[in-house]
Design a protein around this motif. Structure first.
Motif, PDB file in Angstrom:
ATOM      1  N   ALA A   1      -2.399 -32.736 -11.181  1.00 23.85           N
ATOM      2  CA  ALA A   1      -3.809 -32.537 -11.683  1.00 23.85           C
ATOM      3  C   ALA A   1      -3.842 -34.310 -13.012  1.00 23.85           C
ATOM      4  O   ALA A   1      -2.133 -33.688 -13.084  1.00 23.85           O
ATOM      5  CB  ALA A   1      -3.842 -31.106 -12.201  1.00 23.85           C
ATOM      6  N   ARG A   2      -4.732 -34.154 -13.153  1.00 24.61           N
ATOM      7  CA  ARG A   2      -4.720 -35.504 -14.377  1.00 24.61           C
ATOM      8  C   ARG A   2      -5.534 -34.878 -15.476  1.00 24.61           C
ATOM      9  O   ARG A   2      -6.672 -34.420 -15.135  1.00 24.61           O
ATOM     10  CB  ARG A   2      -4.441 -36.647 -14.133  1.00 24.61           C
ATOM     11  CG  ARG A   2      -3.634 -37.276 -12.491  1.00 24.61           C
ATOM     12  CD  ARG A   2      -4.210 -38.457 -12.411  1.00 24.61           C
ATOM     13  NE  ARG A   2      -2.569 -39.322 -11.737  1.00 24.61           N
ATOM     14  CZ  ARG A   2      -2.270 -39.434 -10.665  1.00 24.61           C
ATOM     15  NH1 ARG A   2      -3.509 -38.508  -9.892  1.00 24.61           N
ATOM     16  NH2 ARG A   2      -0.925 -39.873  -9.856  1.00 24.61           N
ATOM     17  N   PHE A   3      -4.953 -34.743 -16.652  1.00 26.19           N
ATOM     18  CA  PHE A   3      -5.221 -35.242 -17.811  1.00 26.19           C
ATOM     19  C   PHE A   3      -5.135 -36.265 -19.423  1.00 26.19           C
ATOM     20  O   PHE A   3      -4.260 -36.785 -18.928  1.00 26.19           O
ATOM     21  CB  PHE A   3      -5.104 -33.976 -18.288  1.00 26.19           C
ATOM     22  CG  PHE A   3      -4.963 -32.252 -17.815  1.00 26.19           C
ATOM     23  CD1 PHE A   3      -6.550 -31.239 -18.320  1.00 26.19           C
ATOM     24  CD2 PHE A   3      -4.612 -31.538 -16.583  1.00 26.19           C
ATOM     25  CE1 PHE A   3      -6.206 -29.846 -16.922  1.00 26.19           C
ATOM     26  CE2 PHE A   3      -4.190 -30.728 -16.183  1.00 26.19           C
ATOM     27  CZ  PHE A   3      -5.467 -29.816 -16.578  1.00 26.19           C
ATOM     28  N   PRO A   4      -6.220 -36.554 -19.694  1.00 23.19           N
ATOM     29  CA  PRO A   4      -6.154 -37.288 -20.521  1.00 23.19           C
ATOM     30  C   PRO A   4      -5.278 -37.366 -21.183  1.00 23.19           C
ATOM     31  O   PRO A   4      -4.824 -36.092 -21.804  1.00 23.19           O
ATOM     32  CB  PRO A   4      -8.221 -37.637 -21.210  1.00 23.19           C
ATOM     33  CG  PRO A   4      -9.121 -36.722 -20.267  1.00 23.19           C
ATOM     34  CD  PRO A   4      -7.519 -35.983 -19.807  1.00 23.19           C
ATOM     35  N   ALA A   5      -4.779 -37.947 -22.048  1.00 27.07           N
ATOM     36  CA  ALA A   5      -2.697 -37.757 -22.556  1.00 27.07           C
ATOM     37  C   ALA A   5      -3.105 -37.085 -23.729  1.00 27.07           C
ATOM     38  O   ALA A   5      -2.285 -36.135 -24.658  1.00 27.07           O
ATOM     39  CB  ALA A   5      -2.180 -39.288 -22.872  1.00 27.07           C
ATOM     40  N   ASP A   6      -4.128 -37.021 -24.814  1.00 31.51           N
ATOM     41  CA  ASP A   6      -4.811 -37.094 -25.884  1.00 31.51           C
ATOM     42  C   ASP A   6      -5.052 -34.735 -25.839  1.00 31.51           C
ATOM     43  O   ASP A   6      -5.054 -34.509 -26.933  1.00 31.51           O
ATOM     44  CB  ASP A   6      -6.056 -36.963 -26.834  1.00 31.51           C
ATOM     45  CG  ASP A   6      -7.241 -37.128 -25.710  1.00 31.51           C
ATOM     46  OD1 ASP A   6      -6.716 -36.618 -24.621  1.00 31.51           O
ATOM     47  OD2 ASP A   6      -8.114 -37.711 -26.568  1.00 31.51           O
ATOM     48  N   ARG A   7      -4.975 -34.709 -24.799  1.00 37.08           N
ATOM     49  CA  ARG A   7      -5.588 -33.642 -24.557  1.00 37.08           C
ATOM     50  C   ARG A   7      -4.309 -32.349 -23.393  1.00 37.08           C
ATOM     51  O   ARG A   7      -4.167 -31.497 -23.177  1.00 37.08           O
ATOM     52  CB  ARG A   7      -6.612 -33.401 -23.472  1.00 37.08           C
ATOM     53  CG  ARG A   7      -7.659 -34.062 -23.754  1.00 37.08           C
ATOM     54  CD  ARG A   7      -9.201 -32.884 -23.056  1.00 37.08           C
ATOM     55  NE  ARG A   7      -8.769 -33.235 -21.979  1.00 37.08           N
ATOM     56  CZ  ARG A   7      -9.456 -33.033 -20.852  1.00 37.08           C
ATOM     57  NH1 ARG A   7     -10.705 -33.943 -21.002  1.00 37.08           N
ATOM     58  NH2 ARG A   7      -9.781 -32.661 -19.691  1.00 37.08           N
ATOM     59  N   VAL A   8      -3.256 -32.662 -23.709  1.00 34.83           N
ATOM     60  CA  VAL A   8      -1.919 -32.437 -22.917  1.00 34.83           C
ATOM     61  C   VAL A   8      -0.981 -32.482 -24.014  1.00 34.83           C
ATOM     62  O   VAL A   8      -0.981 -33.576 -24.913  1.00 34.83           O
ATOM     63  CB  VAL A   8      -1.097 -33.153 -22.147  1.00 34.83           C
ATOM     64  CG1 VAL A   8      -0.335 -32.149 -21.552  1.00 34.83           C
ATOM     65  CG2 VAL A   8      -2.516 -33.648 -21.251  1.00 34.83           C
ATOM     66  N   THR A   9       0.085 -30.832 -24.213  1.00 31.58           N
ATOM     67  CA  THR A   9       0.716 -30.766 -25.741  1.00 31.58           C
ATOM     68  C   THR A   9       2.334 -30.554 -24.920  1.00 31.58           C
ATOM     69  O   THR A   9       1.922 -30.064 -24.022  1.00 31.58           O
ATOM     70  CB  THR A   9       0.167 -29.944 -26.081  1.00 31.58           C
ATOM     71  OG1 THR A   9      -0.925 -30.998 -27.529  1.00 31.58           O
ATOM     72  CG2 THR A   9       1.221 -30.102 -27.742  1.00 31.58           C
ATOM     73  N   ILE A  10       2.987 -31.592 -24.727  1.00 30.95           N
ATOM     74  CA  ILE A  10       4.489 -31.610 -24.232  1.00 30.95           C
ATOM     75  C   ILE A  10       5.661 -30.467 -24.891  1.00 30.95           C
ATOM     76  O   ILE A  10       5.079 -30.631 -26.025  1.00 30.95           O
ATOM     77  CB  ILE A  10       4.951 -32.431 -23.788  1.00 30.95           C
ATOM     78  CG1 ILE A  10       4.013 -33.091 -23.098  1.00 30.95           C
ATOM     79  CG2 ILE A  10       6.706 -32.195 -22.640  1.00 30.95           C
ATOM     80  CD1 ILE A  10       3.434 -33.269 -21.349  1.00 30.95           C
TER      81      ILE A  10
ATOM     82  N   SER B   1       3.643 -40.026 -16.045  1.00 33.39           N
ATOM     83  CA  SER B   1       2.860 -41.178 -16.678  1.00 33.39           C
ATOM     84  C   SER B   1       2.954 -41.794 -16.008  1.00 33.39           C
ATOM     85  O   SER B   1       3.663 -42.506 -15.747  1.00 33.39           O
ATOM     86  CB  SER B   1       2.518 -40.526 -18.289  1.00 33.39           C
ATOM     87  OG  SER B   1       3.483 -40.778 -18.600  1.00 33.39           O
ATOM     88  N   GLY B   2       1.811 -43.448 -16.291  1.00 32.54           N
ATOM     89  CA  GLY B   2       1.743 -44.574 -16.111  1.00 32.54           C
ATOM     90  C   GLY B   2       1.205 -44.355 -14.643  1.00 32.54           C
ATOM     91  O   GLY B   2       0.138 -44.043 -13.885  1.00 32.54           O
TER      92      GLY B   2
END
Length: 133
Positions: free
Chosen positions: A45-54, A86-87
């Motif tokens: 699943a892909r999420f916009p980067a600004d909606r993912v906290t690692i 990512s990428g």
């Protein structure tokens, strides 16, 4: 209320919290995904980067594709599970392997890519899946 999903490695040390619905859920049959998962295909699943906290420590391995695009794979240094990458063709998104969510109710893939590399015995995805070579 916004959907919040949490993914983790097998030992729980590396985590990704995703807010909202994924922008793309896909199955990939390329040889690189087969090698990464040790299976006949990968689902992510892909999420916009600004909606993912690692959170947690990760090691990163960068793969250079035949196209020249690079993808950074982040995995747990303790158990080896890939938790996010990512990428590539989606530089503004974070991909999370579906298995990292450990959620049988996760939305099903809507895209199936690299089907020319698909094993003839692989599971059949639903009728509403867009099939792409």
């Amino acid at each position: 209320m916004t959907v919040r999903r949490e993914a983790s490695c097998r030992c729980g040390a590396l985590r990704a919290v995703c807010e909202g619905e994924p922008v793309r859920v896909s199955a990939c049959h390329c040889l690189a995904c087969q090698q990464r998962t040790g299976s006949a295909f990968a689902a992510q699943a892909r999420f916009p980067a600004d909606r993912v906290t690692i959170t947690g420590e990760a090691r990163v391995w960068t793969r250079v594709a035949d196209s020249g695009n690079t993808t950074d794979y982040s995995f747990c240094p303790t158990c080896g599970s890939t938790v996010h990458y990512s990428g590539g063709n989606f530089p503004d998104a974070v991909a999370i392997p579906l298995g990292a969510f450990a959620d049988p109710g996760f939305p099903a893939p809507k895209f199936s890519v690299w089907e020319e590399r698909k094993h003839p015995w692989t599971v059949v995805l639903g009728d509403d899946v867009e099939h792409m070579d």
